[in-house]
Design a protein around this motif. Sequence first.
Motif, PDB file in Angstrom:
ATOM      1  N   GLU A  14       4.421  19.938 115.845  1.00  0.00           N
ATOM      2  CA  GLU A  14       5.530  18.503 116.021  1.00  0.00           C
ATOM      3  C   GLU A  14       4.729  17.075 116.565  1.00  0.00           C
ATOM      4  O   GLU A  14       5.200  16.412 115.852  1.00  0.00           O
ATOM      5  CB  GLU A  14       5.986  19.411 117.075  1.00  0.00           C
ATOM      6  N   ARG A  19       5.972  11.606 118.105  1.00  0.00           N
ATOM      7  CA  ARG A  19       7.260  12.251 118.225  1.00  0.00           C
ATOM      8  C   ARG A  19       7.836  11.422 119.891  1.00  0.00           C
ATOM      9  O   ARG A  19       6.653  11.618 120.758  1.00  0.00           O
ATOM     10  CB  ARG A  19       7.644  13.392 118.490  1.00  0.00           C
ATOM     11  N   GLU A  50       6.509   9.584 124.258  1.00  0.00           N
ATOM     12  CA  GLU A  50       5.730   9.983 123.103  1.00  0.00           C
ATOM     13  C   GLU A  50       4.205  10.803 123.435  1.00  0.00           C
ATOM     14  O   GLU A  50       3.520  10.663 124.531  1.00  0.00           O
ATOM     15  CB  GLU A  50       5.280   8.963 123.381  1.00  0.00           C
ATOM     16  N   ARG A  52       1.606  12.381 120.867  1.00  0.00           N
ATOM     17  CA  ARG A  52       0.960  12.878 119.828  1.00  0.00           C
ATOM     18  C   ARG A  52       0.039  13.317 119.513  1.00  0.00           C
ATOM     19  O   ARG A  52      -0.825  13.353 120.896  1.00  0.00           O
ATOM     20  CB  ARG A  52       1.170  11.183 119.112  1.00  0.00           C
TER      21      ARG A  52
END
Length: 173
Positions: A14, A19, A50, A52
Amino acid sequence: MTVPEFSHLVTLAEAGQGRTVAIEADEASRAAIARRLALVALDRFAVAAEVRSVAGGIAATGTIDAKVVQSCAATGLPVPARLHEPFDLRFLRDASPASDEEVEISDADLDILPLEGERIDLGEAAVQTLSLALDPFPRHPDADRILAEKGVLSEEQAGPFAALAKLRGKPAE
């Protein structure tokens, strides 16, 4: 292993392309977090982040926003506070030391946590961030007055310099 009060799992897959995550604790979660952190109340707890993927794991950068009520360390009266705390965490596979030896770490290493498996619990990390942001000795604005009314001496009145001032004939503050 205990179940976290506010869990929000993010997998490596994900986080792969980056995201944005925005979560807010419901009433039951806030009550459980308040019990865990010995708060009088937790009226709001929200996380904006955030996430990542980074080499070797996941990065999570964001803020927690909380409205807390703590007990005054001196009187027990409620002390409300608003916390807006940024965080920048790295969850890395190779984050734990290989042995039990004492290891020196720099400030840059303080927000590096071990990545266990292929996921992180952003909710639990946010609760831990909140626990570190809390005032360790909250004090009610009227604490000094209340303590004086009950006959509790301040440090200046009871300390060694107060005794010296009495010997010199000066009134202690």
